[in-house]
Design a protein around this motif. Structure first.
Motif, mmCIF file in Angstrom:
data_model
loop_
_atom_site.group_PDB
_atom_site.id
_atom_site.type_symbol
_atom_site.label_atom_id
_atom_site.label_comp_id
_atom_site.label_asym_id
_atom_site.label_seq_id
_atom_site.Cartn_x
_atom_site.Cartn_y
_atom_site.Cartn_z
ATOM 1 N N ALA A 58 0.984 -1.411 -0.004
ATOM 2 C CA ALA A 58 -0.155 0.000 -0.242
ATOM 3 C C ALA A 58 0.957 1.310 0.478
ATOM 4 O O ALA A 58 0.242 2.505 0.162
ATOM 5 C CB ALA A 58 -1.043 0.113 1.569
ATOM 6 N N TRP A 98 -2.482 2.681 6.316
ATOM 7 C CA TRP A 98 -2.706 2.616 5.314
ATOM 8 C C TRP A 98 -4.261 3.074 5.146
ATOM 9 O O TRP A 98 -4.605 3.895 4.419
ATOM 10 C CB TRP A 98 -2.941 1.379 4.982
ATOM 11 C CG TRP A 98 -3.767 0.465 3.539
ATOM 12 C CD1 TRP A 98 -4.125 1.499 2.554
ATOM 13 C CD2 TRP A 98 -3.851 -0.717 3.015
ATOM 14 N NE1 TRP A 98 -5.033 0.493 0.840
ATOM 15 C CE2 TRP A 98 -4.416 -0.910 1.589
ATOM 16 C CE3 TRP A 98 -3.520 -1.921 3.501
ATOM 17 C CZ2 TRP A 98 -4.099 -1.878 0.811
ATOM 18 C CZ3 TRP A 98 -3.153 -3.259 2.447
ATOM 19 C CH2 TRP A 98 -3.890 -2.995 1.453
ATOM 20 N N THR A 135 -9.082 5.551 -2.018
ATOM 21 C CA THR A 135 -8.891 4.050 -1.881
ATOM 22 C C THR A 135 -11.011 4.067 -2.019
ATOM 23 O O THR A 135 -11.087 4.968 -1.555
ATOM 24 C CB THR A 135 -8.504 3.977 -0.188
ATOM 25 O OG1 THR A 135 -6.851 4.692 -0.860
ATOM 26 C CG2 THR A 135 -8.922 3.091 0.528
#
Length: 402
Positions: A32, A71, A95
Motif C-alpha cells: 500500500a 493504510w 481508496t
C-alpha cells in the motif's frame, strides 16, 4: 524543536507529525506504500522501514497492526484526505469505501481483540510509536509537504500587461521601455563548480548495535534457564528488535548500520518460520545425524530409534518369520524410513508435523498428515507381527515392504 522531553514537547511533536504526516506514493510501493511513504517523508532507505515492519510483525503482529493503521490514516499522493477521513466525509480519497471498511475490520483481529496479543504485542506497539516519535523529532524538518496555496480568481481585465520588475540585465531600472524585450543569451555559459564534499565520518552504530545484539542473545540464553518465555522465536524477536533499533538510530545519524540488513532479513525469516510451523516437542533425543539399523533377531530391536536432524533408516527384513516386534522411529528434521518383511502383519501409525507421509499403500502430505495402516501382507494374517509408530517433525515418513 527543543531537546527537552516534556508533555508540551511531546504534544507539539505529535501534532506536527499529524499535520505533516507522510503520503503513500504511487511509485516504489510493495503493498500500500506505507513503508515507501515513511521513507520518502524522512529521507531514509525504504529497506530499513520494511525490515522494521517485519521485525515488529514478529511481536505478535504489532507491525501488521501499524501497517493497517498507516493504510487507513495516511493519504495517498493526489488525494485530499486519507481513506479513513474520506469515509466520514472529510475529503476525497481514491481508496474505495468497501476496501476501507475491510481494512477497518481487519484492524480488530490484528489489534489482539479476538486473539490475545499479550505483552509482546503491547511492547511492539510501544516500540513502534516510540520509533515514529523519535524519527519525526529527529528528521521531521526534512521534506515537509508544502502547504496548499489559496488561489483567488483573477479578472483578466485586471491582469497586468506589462512587466513591473526589472530584468536581470537592467537591475537599476534605467530602461523600462525595453523590459519587454527577450533576455540576452550569454555567449559563455557559467561553469558550475561542484562544492567539495566533506569526508564522511565512519559511523560506529553498526558495530555497537551488533555488540548489543550479542549481549541480548547471551542474556536471553541465560534467562532461558529460569523462564519458559525465552523460547527460540522470542529470543530471535528480541535480537531482531535490537538490530532494528540500531538501524533506526543509524538512519537518524546519517545512514549508519545498513550492513545489519544482512543479519535482520534471515533472522526475521527464521522467526516467521518458527512461529508458523509447529516443531515437534516429542523428540527429546540428543542425537544429531544419520542413524541406520538392521536387526536380525526380535530381541535386537530397540524400543526407539531417533535423531534430531538427519535420516533414521530401520530395516526389519532380516527378522525371523515369527514373533512380535514393537518399536518407534522418530526424526525432528529429515527422513524416517522403515522397511518391513513382505509377509509380516503390520500395524503402523505414520505422522509428520509438516511434510510427506507414505505409509505402505497410503500417502498424504501437508501440515500434520497422519495415516493409520493395518496390513497383513500378501500371505494374509499370521507370522511376524510388527507394531510401528513413525514420526517426523518436518520431513518425510516412509514405511514400505522389502
Amino acid at each position: 524543536m527543543s531537546g527537552n522531553l516534556s508533555t508540551a514537547g511531546v504534544e507539539q511533536t505529535l501534532k506536527d507529525f499529524w499535520a505533516s504526516r507522510p503520503r503513500r506514493p504511487h511509485e516504489g510501493r510493495k503493498v500500500a506504500g506505507v513503508a515507501a511513504g515513511i521513507a520518502e517523508r524522512y529521507q531514509i532507505d525504504p529497506v530499513i522501514v520494511r525490515v522494521a515492519f517485519v521485525a515488529m510483525a514478529l511481536c505478535n503482529g504489532a507491525g501488521i497492526l501499524i501497517y493497517l493503521l498507516g493504510w487507513l490514516f495516511l493519504a495517498q499522493e493526489g488525494d485530499e484526505a486519507s481513506a479513513a477521513e474520506a469515509l466520514v466525509g472529510r475529503g476525497r480519497s481514491s481508496t474505495p469505501a468497501p476496501l476501507t471498511v475491510l481494512l477497518g475490520l481487519a484492524v480488530l483481529p490484528a489489534s489482539g481483540l479476538f486473539v490475545d496479543g499479550g505483552f509482546t504485542m503491547v511492547g511492539g506497539l510501544l516500540l513502534s510509536v516510540g520509533a515514529i516519535y523519535a524519527l519525526h523529532r529527529g528528521r521531521g524538518q526534512l521534506n515537509r509537504p508544502a502547504p496548499s496555496p489559496e488561489v483567488s480568481p483573477v479578472d483578466p481585465a485586471d491582469a497586468p500587461t506589462t512587466r513591473v520588475t526589472p530584468p536581470a540585465w537592467d537591475p537599476l531600472g534605467a530602461a523600462p521601455f525595453a523590459w519587454d524585450l527577450p533576455e540576452p543569451t550569454p555567449t559563455t555559459p557559467p561553469v558550475p563548480v561542484a562544492p567539495a564534499r566533506p569526508r564522511r565520518r565512519k559511523s560506529r552504530v553498526g558495530g555497537m548495535t551488533f555488540g548489543l545484539a550479542l549481549v541480548v542473545l547471551a542474556g536471553s540464553m541465560v534467562a532461558a534457564e529460569y523462564s519458559d518465555w525465552f523460547t527460540a522465536p522470542h529470543v530471535i524477536g528480541l535480537v531482531v528488535a535490537t538490530l532494528g533499533l540500531g538501524m533506526l538510530v543509524g538512519a537518524l545519524r546519517g545512514g549508519g548500520g545498513k550492513g545489519l540488513i544482512g543479519l535482520v532479513v534471515p533472522l526475521s525469516v527464521a522467526g516467521v518460520v518458527m512461529t508458523t510451523v509447529d516443531f515437534p516437542e516429542w523428540n527429546d533425543s540428543d542425537r544429531y545425524g544419520d542413524l541406520s539399523a538392521r536387526p536380525t533377531a526380535v530381541v535386537d530391536v530397540l524400543p526407539k530409534y531417533d535423531s534430531n536432524i538427519g535420516t533414521v533408516d530401520v530395516d526389519l527384513t532380516g527378522l525371523p518369520a515369527s514373533g512380535t516386534v514393537k518399536t518407534a522411529v522418530e526424526i525432528g528434521l529429515g527422513e524416517a524410513r522403515v522397511i518391513v518383511p513382505k509377509g509380516a502383519d503390520v500395524v503402523a501409525v505414520c505422522h509428520a508435523d509438516l511434510g510427506v507421509v507414505k505409509c505402505l499403500d497410503k500417502q498424504a502430505d501437508g501440515k500434520g498428515p497422519t495415516e493409520r495402516v493395518t496390513d497383513n501382507g500378501a500371505d494374509g494374517e499370521g507370522g511376524l507381527k510388527i507394531e510401528l509408530d513413525v514420526k517426523a517433525g518436518m520431513g518425510e515418513v516412509v514405511v514400505s515392504r522389502g
